[in-house]
Design an enzyme around this catalytic site. Structure first.
Site, mmCIF file in Angstrom:
data_model
loop_
_atom_site.group_PDB
_atom_site.id
_atom_site.type_symbol
_atom_site.label_atom_id
_atom_site.label_comp_id
_atom_site.label_asym_id
_atom_site.label_seq_id
_atom_site.Cartn_x
_atom_site.Cartn_y
_atom_site.Cartn_z
ATOM 1 N N CYS A 1 -5.566 -2.995 2.039
ATOM 2 C CA CYS A 1 -5.331 -3.021 3.481
ATOM 3 C C CYS A 1 -6.598 -3.302 4.287
ATOM 4 O O CYS A 1 -7.101 -4.420 4.283
ATOM 5 C CB CYS A 1 -4.666 -1.705 3.906
ATOM 6 S SG CYS A 1 -3.915 -1.760 5.552
ATOM 7 N N GLU B 1 0.840 -1.202 0.000
ATOM 8 C CA GLU B 1 0.000 0.000 0.000
ATOM 9 C C GLU B 1 0.876 1.254 0.000
ATOM 10 O O GLU B 1 1.840 1.353 0.770
ATOM 11 C CB GLU B 1 -0.882 -0.025 1.237
ATOM 12 C CG GLU B 1 -1.802 1.181 1.402
ATOM 13 C CD GLU B 1 -2.621 1.101 2.684
ATOM 14 O OE1 GLU B 1 -3.599 1.851 2.789
ATOM 15 O OE2 GLU B 1 -2.281 0.289 3.578
ATOM 16 N N LYS C 1 -9.180 2.631 -2.186
ATOM 17 C CA LYS C 1 -9.495 2.088 -0.867
ATOM 18 C C LYS C 1 -10.862 2.601 -0.425
ATOM 19 O O LYS C 1 -11.131 3.801 -0.453
ATOM 20 C CB LYS C 1 -8.416 2.509 0.125
ATOM 21 C CG LYS C 1 -8.494 1.840 1.486
ATOM 22 C CD LYS C 1 -7.288 2.250 2.327
ATOM 23 C CE LYS C 1 -7.214 1.519 3.644
ATOM 24 N NZ LYS C 1 -6.008 1.908 4.419
#
Length: 268
Positions: free
Chosen positions: A146, A41, A112
């Protein structure tokens, strides 16, 4: 498909040097026969670098960082997934990961969707309802970033879309090792897919990254796991293993309406 995960530290605010390191990993992965390299990430810029630095470094999905990754992918003949700060058409900045094919063409860009704490919310806007997939090495892949993998509903969505492998660039820090050691293999088992989890290592800002990058198989077993230092994990993914699981076939969607309700709205 043979896949490599690049568990790496990143030099904060130095995309050019981080891209140099990514190219060295791409060369090594290609030498090992991998069709795909997955980085962590925000691996091109650093993650815990502050909102001002994130905004200054943010680029469109077709910006200079993407052009450099495309050149690396073409030069080494390997598809590459990398994390970076994306400046959207709306001017907002997103925590994003882009997959570039071995021919240098973009295959998908994922933002994300679940923002973690003040660190994410202070720097990024949340991604919307867009979960593209792509084919690499004969396998259908999707991307979660994540914290996203910690939400079973989102991973289920990828599995129902026919994804064989979920690629997860992450920046998991101590003391949350349980995500890497327990949640990642559980997601693979309950969804009947591979989960490739590429973490950071080292320290940055207030964070100490815990490493433990891994690839979990649809039976919940680990095909490979890194320690806490820089590593290149390389594994072979056999799509036949997706037939092991029964959860997708046996689910009862009629029972799950409350799952998508806000807290306190879906009954006891």
């Amino acid at each position: 498909m043979r896949l490599s995960l690049f568990q790496a530290d990143a030099e904060p605010g130095a995309p050019h040097r981080n891209l140099d390191r990514l190219e060295r990993a791409a060369a090594e992965a290609t030498g090992l026969g991998s069709a795909l390299l997955v980085g962590p990430e925000m691996g091109l810029t650093g993650y815990d670098i502050g909102a001002a630095a994130v905004r200054a470094l943010a680029e469109p999905a077709d910006g200079p960082m993407a052009a450099r990754v495309a050149a690396i992918a073409q030069r080494h003949g390997i598809a590459m997934l990398y994390g970076y700060p994306e400046r959207g058409e709306d001017g907002a900045v997103y925590n994003a990961a882009q997959l570039i094919g071995a021919d240098g063409r973009p295959l998908l860009n994922q933002r994300k969707t679940h923002l973690y704490g003040d660190l994410d919310r202070g720097s990024f806007a949340p991604g919307g309802d867009a979960f593209p997939t792509a084919e690499v090495g004969g396998m259908r892949v999707g991307v979660a970033i994540c914290y996203d993998v910690e939400f079973p509903e989102l991973v289920r969505r990828h599995a129902l879309a026919g994804v064989d492998a979920l690629l997860v660039p992450t920046a998991l820090m101590a003391p949350y090792e349980i995500v890497a050691t327990t949640i990642v293999p559980a997601r693979a088992f309950e969804k009947g897919i591979f989960v490739a989890y590429a973490n950071r290592c080292g320290s940055e800002g207030t964070l100490r990254y815990c490493g433990l990058s891994s690839v979990a198989a649809p039976d919940g077993s680990l095909l490979a796991r890194a320690g806490d230092g820089e590593a290149l994990l390389t594994v072979d993914l056999d799509p036949a293993l997706r037939r092991i699981g029964t959860h997708l076939a046996d689910r009862r969607p009629d029972l799950y309406g409350a799952v998508s309700s806000a807290p306190g709205k879906g009954g006891s």
